[in-house]
Design an enzyme around this catalytic site. Structure first.
Site, PDB file in Angstrom:
ATOM      1  N   HIS A  25       0.044 -15.660  48.941  1.00  0.00           N
ATOM      2  CA  HIS A  25      -0.688 -16.666  48.160  1.00  0.00           C
ATOM      3  C   HIS A  25      -1.448 -17.639  49.047  1.00  0.00           C
ATOM      4  O   HIS A  25      -2.458 -18.186  48.637  1.00  0.00           O
ATOM      5  CB  HIS A  25       0.264 -17.392  47.207  1.00  0.00           C
ATOM      6  CG  HIS A  25       0.676 -16.519  46.072  1.00  0.00           C
ATOM      7  ND1 HIS A  25       1.880 -15.886  46.032  1.00  0.00           N
ATOM      8  CD2 HIS A  25      -0.010 -16.118  44.975  1.00  0.00           C
ATOM      9  CE1 HIS A  25       1.938 -15.143  44.938  1.00  0.00           C
ATOM     10  NE2 HIS A  25       0.815 -15.259  44.284  1.00  0.00           N
ATOM     11  N   ASP A  32       0.673  -7.941  43.235  1.00  0.00           N
ATOM     12  CA  ASP A  32       2.084  -7.729  42.907  1.00  0.00           C
ATOM     13  C   ASP A  32       2.352  -6.284  42.510  1.00  0.00           C
ATOM     14  O   ASP A  32       3.419  -5.748  42.823  1.00  0.00           O
ATOM     15  CB  ASP A  32       2.534  -8.685  41.797  1.00  0.00           C
ATOM     16  CG  ASP A  32       2.866 -10.051  42.355  1.00  0.00           C
ATOM     17  OD1 ASP A  32       3.539 -10.098  43.409  1.00  0.00           O
ATOM     18  OD2 ASP A  32       2.447 -11.062  41.788  1.00  0.00           O
ATOM     19  N   GLU A  53       1.522  -6.263  36.402  1.00  0.00           N
ATOM     20  CA  GLU A  53       1.695  -6.358  37.851  1.00  0.00           C
ATOM     21  C   GLU A  53       3.077  -5.877  38.290  1.00  0.00           C
ATOM     22  O   GLU A  53       3.492  -6.130  39.412  1.00  0.00           O
ATOM     23  CB  GLU A  53       1.373  -7.764  38.364  1.00  0.00           C
ATOM     24  CG  GLU A  53       2.002  -8.891  37.598  1.00  0.00           C
ATOM     25  CD  GLU A  53       1.578 -10.265  38.108  1.00  0.00           C
ATOM     26  OE1 GLU A  53       0.880 -10.368  39.125  1.00  0.00           O
ATOM     27  OE2 GLU A  53       1.986 -11.250  37.478  1.00  0.00           O
ATOM     28  N   CYS A  86      -7.507  -8.308  38.614  1.00  0.00           N
ATOM     29  CA  CYS A  86      -7.689  -9.614  39.252  1.00  0.00           C
ATOM     30  C   CYS A  86      -6.973  -9.760  40.592  1.00  0.00           C
ATOM     31  O   CYS A  86      -6.980 -10.836  41.171  1.00  0.00           O
ATOM     32  CB  CYS A  86      -7.260 -10.730  38.304  1.00  0.00           C
ATOM     33  SG  CYS A  86      -5.506 -10.716  37.941  1.00  0.00           S
TER      34      CYS A  86
HETATM   35  C1  PEP Z   1      -1.676 -10.321  41.591  1.00  0.00           C
HETATM   36  O1  PEP Z   1      -0.461 -10.245  41.732  1.00  0.00           O
HETATM   37  O2  PEP Z   1      -2.480  -9.403  41.887  1.00  0.00           O
HETATM   38  C2  PEP Z   1      -2.284 -11.570  41.053  1.00  0.00           C
HETATM   39  C3  PEP Z   1      -3.557 -11.657  40.789  1.00  0.00           C
HETATM   40  O3  PEP Z   1      -1.458 -12.644  40.921  1.00  0.00           O
HETATM   41  P1  PEP Z   1      -0.997 -13.536  42.192  1.00  0.00           P
HETATM   42  O4  PEP Z   1      -1.761 -13.056  43.396  1.00  0.00           O
HETATM   43  O5  PEP Z   1      -1.298 -14.943  41.863  1.00  0.00           O
HETATM   44  O6  PEP Z   1       0.449 -13.236  42.263  1.00  0.00           O
HETATM   45 MG    MG Z   2       0.805 -11.728  40.793  1.00  0.00          MG
END
Ligand code: PEP
Ligand code: MG
Length: 538
Positions: A187, A452, A428, A499
């Site tokens: 993150h 994820d 995810e 995403c």
């Molecule tokens: C992901 O897991 O791809 C996602 C977009 O959520 P995050 O990166 O915030 O866990």
């Molecule tokens: Mg995620």
């Protein structure tokens, strides 16, 4: 010149002075003072400040999570008055030590004593002692572990940074980020990408003491971090920097164009953002909307639970900024690497497999409902979707829907204006992808989080740099799960977006189009490069 090689997470070249945050150095030293009485007064003042902080935290937490859960702050405040704790500190002060060290030693001794006891309740208090001592030490030091402001623009270098630490820094003065550890889908990497600064992770053992204050170059193309470069290298990198800036300038010419392939296929390109400021940047880059608002970053920027009103104002500002463009607010995805002290999360053996995201929200319905109320209220302001992270079971979705109904009924009864947001879930986990046919019956849209999804499918901790080859690869297993999800979504007539970080990788843009993905959501700095890739597809 010293060259460190890491993994690039954001392209670009930065040149500037190096500022090292070496958290390992934040050890409390055994310092003696001349005036123990003055030190005692310093301690008393710090105790007062810490007590005030804790009673404020308690008051705020009561309104959000209820008395029972908020009680921990009251316990901490009482610990500061407990002679069992303060006598120990005074003994070390009497020996002539500085207050910080006295607190540190008193804590260590209490922990040793507690460690020898069998009582579970007392063992639980160990974490409270550690926490409250850290608070007192922070007040005494008068600074946080790291500076929030930098006087001049710097290349920020750290062993590793947690999202909660990164979010609190004043980023306008950060030219680039280099971490010794970290991974491309962590993150913190996501945050650096959103800032559009060159960034490198997993740069190996950095000699912090030697490089602090030296001049550095971060090459976000090669993953190189150069310290004290010779003049020939500097000239080369300056040239590379200017040609990168030119190509970025050229991309701006794509603003206003549709995301359409030569054979007429279209795809939406939205933005992943973590703040209203990032949404502004997304609009400048011509985003079609916000495909992922990581709402937890607002929580991470707070030092206590935000109130419903604060959340409402935050969402309202975001939605208004976007006008009639879509905004998908993802509910709190806290836990694992995203931690804030005030959540008082229990330590876990495997936090990525633990009580994070929707699981934590369903365990704390008061907290969750506060956020849902704010989202429902703000959604009256525009075109809003609410999305839930880390779904693994149908039951979770059923529970979420029942809580949403409760919230709607309450708001109606209170005569409070609200909208009717579309409801979506993130796919995810492999489990969610595998039951996506059933899940699709329950919601209006899916958004696939590849970061994820890859972590859980490939059993590869996204925080672990040694597994980097698994994080950014497009393993066939992950591809199959994505394809299955798209198929099931479309069978049931709902839309599906992507995403995770893979959405921005232009090597795969054509693959996503061929799969039938409806929208891609990427960091604002990637919107135009993905549009360029779409336009180039024949
Ligand atoms: C992901 O897991 O791809 C996602 C977009 O959520 P995050 O990166 O915030 O866990
Ligand atoms: Mg995620």
């Amino acid at each position: 010149m010293t060259i460190y090689n890491g993994k690039s997470i954001q392209k670009g070249i930065a040149i500037g002075d190096i500022f090292c945050i070496n958290k390992k150095n934040s050890v409390i030293k055994a310092e003696l003072v001349k005036d123990s009485q003055a030190e005692k007064e310093r301690l008393n003042q710090a105790l007062e400040v810490a007590q005030k902080q804790l009673s404020d935290l308690y008051q705020d937490a009561v309104s959000v999570v209820g008395k029972e859960k908020a009680a921990v702050f009251e316990i901490h405040r009482m610990l500061l008055e407990d002679p069992g704790f303060t006598d120990g500190i005074n003994q070390w002060l009497a020996k002539g030590f500085k207050a910080e060290y006295a607190v540190y030693q008193a804590k260590e001794q209490l922990l040793i004593t507690f460690g020898n006891l069998e009582d579970d309740y007392i063992r639980e208090r160990e974490a409270d002692i550690a926490d409250v001592s850290q608070r007192l030490i922070s007040v005494l030091i008068g600074t946080k572990e790291m500076p929030h402001e930098f006087k001049e623009p710097v290349i920020l270098v750290a062993e590793d940074l947690l999202p909660g630490e990164f979010i609190k820094l004043n980023k306008s003065k950060i030219l680039a980020l280099v971490t010794a550890k970290g991974s491309v889908t962590s993150h913190t990497a996501v945050l650096a990408k959103a800032m559009n600064i060159p960034a490198i992770v997993d740069a190996g053992s950095l000699q912090f003491a030697e490089i602090h204050g030296e001049s550095g170059i971060v090459d976000g193309f090669t993953g190189e971090f150069l310290v004290d470069a010779d003049s020939r290298t500097l000239a080369e990198k300056l040239e590379k920097q200017s040609s990168w800036q030119n190509s970025q300038q050229e991309l701006l010419e794509l603003i206003g164009l549709k995301n359409v392939t030569a054979d007429g296929r279209t795809i939406e390109i939205l933005a992943n953002v973590g703040s209203v400021e990032e949404a502004e940047e997304a609009l400048l880059q011509d985003a079609g909307g916000i495909g992922l608002y990581r709402s937890e970053f607002f929580y991470l920027s707070c030092s206590r639970y935000p109130t419903e009103e604060e959340l409402f104002e935050n969402y309202k500002a975001l939605i208004r900024k976007l006008g009639d463009k879509k905004v998908i607010i993802r509910t709190l995805d806290i836990g694992s690497d995203k931690k804030a002290d005030y959540f008082q999360m229990e330590a876990e053996e495997n936090p990525a497999l633990g009580n994070r995201a929707i699981r934590m929200c369903l365990h704390r319905p008061d907290l969750f409902k506060t956020q849902l109320r704010a989202i429902f209220r703000a959604s009256a302001e525009g075109n809003v979707g609410v999305m839930f992270p880390l779904i693994t079971t149908l039951e979770e979705v059923v529970q979420i829907k029942s809580l949403m109904e409760e919230v709607k009924t309450e708001l109606q009864a209170e005569n409070i204006r609200m909208g009717n947001p579309q409801t979506g879930i993130m796919i995810e986990t492999p489990a969610a992808a595998l039951i996506s046919d059933e899940l699709a019956e329950e919601v209006d849209f899916f958004s696939i989080g590849t970061n994820d999804l890859a972590q859980y499918t490939l059993a590869a901790d996204r925080q672990n740099p040694q597994l980097g080859n698994l994080h950014d690869s497009c393993h066939p297993a992950v591809m199959k799960l994505i394809q299955m999800t798209v198929h099931n979504a479309h069978e049931k007539g709902i839309t599906v977006g992507l995403c995770g970080e893979l959405a921005a990788d232009t090597l795969f843009t054509e693959t996503w189009l061929n799969m039938g993905i409806d929208e891609l959501s990427v960091a604002p700095s990637h919107i135009l490069s993905v549009r360029k890739a779409v336009l180039e597809i024949k």
